[in-house]
Design a protein around this motif. Structure first.
Motif, PDB file in Angstrom:
ATOM      1  N   THR A 206     -30.635 -50.256  51.304  1.00 28.89           N
ATOM      2  CA  THR A 206     -30.615 -48.974  51.998  1.00 28.89           C
ATOM      3  C   THR A 206     -29.406 -48.164  51.547  1.00 28.89           C
ATOM      4  O   THR A 206     -28.275 -48.635  51.613  1.00 28.89           O
ATOM      5  N   CYS A 207     -29.661 -46.944  51.089  1.00 30.35           N
ATOM      6  CA  CYS A 207     -28.564 -46.021  50.773  1.00 30.35           C
ATOM      7  C   CYS A 207     -28.048 -45.373  52.048  1.00 30.35           C
ATOM      8  O   CYS A 207     -26.851 -45.179  52.228  1.00 30.35           O
ATOM      9  N   HIS A 208     -28.979 -44.994  52.911  1.00 29.21           N
ATOM     10  CA  HIS A 208     -28.628 -44.390  54.198  1.00 29.21           C
ATOM     11  C   HIS A 208     -29.765 -44.667  55.161  1.00 29.21           C
ATOM     12  O   HIS A 208     -30.939 -44.505  54.813  1.00 29.21           O
TER      13      HIS A 208
ATOM     14  N   ASP B 143     -31.341 -45.473  43.601  1.00 34.72           N
ATOM     15  CA  ASP B 143     -30.306 -45.975  42.688  1.00 34.72           C
ATOM     16  C   ASP B 143     -28.958 -45.322  42.926  1.00 34.72           C
ATOM     17  O   ASP B 143     -27.990 -45.617  42.239  1.00 34.72           O
ATOM     18  N   GLY B 144     -28.869 -44.424  43.885  1.00 31.68           N
ATOM     19  CA  GLY B 144     -27.603 -43.806  44.233  1.00 31.68           C
ATOM     20  C   GLY B 144     -27.221 -42.599  43.406  1.00 31.68           C
ATOM     21  O   GLY B 144     -26.186 -41.985  43.656  1.00 31.68           O
TER      22      GLY B 144
ATOM     23  N   PHE C  94     -34.102 -41.162  44.536  1.00 27.78           N
ATOM     24  CA  PHE C  94     -34.056 -41.573  45.932  1.00 27.78           C
ATOM     25  C   PHE C  94     -35.468 -41.502  46.482  1.00 27.78           C
ATOM     26  O   PHE C  94     -36.273 -40.668  46.058  1.00 27.78           O
TER      27      PHE C  94
ATOM     28  N   THR D  87     -24.706 -36.010  49.492  1.00 27.69           N
ATOM     29  CA  THR D  87     -24.388 -37.172  48.671  1.00 27.69           C
ATOM     30  C   THR D  87     -25.014 -37.161  47.282  1.00 27.69           C
ATOM     31  O   THR D  87     -24.366 -37.528  46.311  1.00 27.69           O
TER      32      THR D  87
END
Length: 151
Positions: free
Chosen positions: A44-46, A65-66, A70, A101
């Motif tokens: 989980t990124c967020h 992948d940040g 996404f 972000t």
């Protein structure tokens, strides 16, 4: 029933395996095995979890992948709490996080099930057809090898 902010607590976090599996099941999303959830949730990124009286009743996550790609996934609200704008607030939080972000060149995708496409369109999402078509493969078949969940 109108939204009552005193009833709900929103927090930026990844749901627990138990809450994740339960919320997916009760909201009509496909079941996930405990192993799949344990392996996938750390990616989980967020995430956003909504609680009512301390119990998780809704969630949403951004994975990816940040940097380049996404995906918004796991938008789930317990049926008893639907229709109060929780999904819209979760989605708005996920979008705020992405705008703050993600690099300007990031590609954000999602799969819009049913009428949810109308909510996503309000945030600027649009169908990619005919230029592209979404495709999927279910490892282990459509059920993914998950045992049916009783609610």
């Amino acid at each position: 029933m109108p939204f009552d902010p005193a009833r709900y607590a929103f927090s930026a976090e990844t749901p627990s395996v138990e809450d994740y599996r339960r919320l997916r099941a009760v909201s009509g999303l496909s079941a996930k095995t405990p192993e799949a959830a344990e392996r996938g949730l750390p990616g989980t990124c967020h995430g956003v979890v909504v609680r009512c009286e301390g119990r998780a009743v809704a969630m949403g996550r951004v994975i990816g992948d940040g940097g380049c790609f996404f995906q918004i996934v796991d938008m789930a609200v317990e049926p008893a709490h639907q229709g109060q704008g929780l999904g819209k607030r979760i989605f708005g939080d996920l979008m705020d996080w992405l705008r703050e972000t993600a690099p300007p060149s990031a590609y954000v995708s999602l799969i819009a099930d049913g009428e949810a496409r109308h909510l996503y369109a309000k945030f600027g999402f649009e169908p990619v057809m005919p230029a592209s078509i979404g495709m999927a493969l279910w490892i282990g078949g459509r059920s993914g090898g998950a045992a049916p969940t009783q609610t």
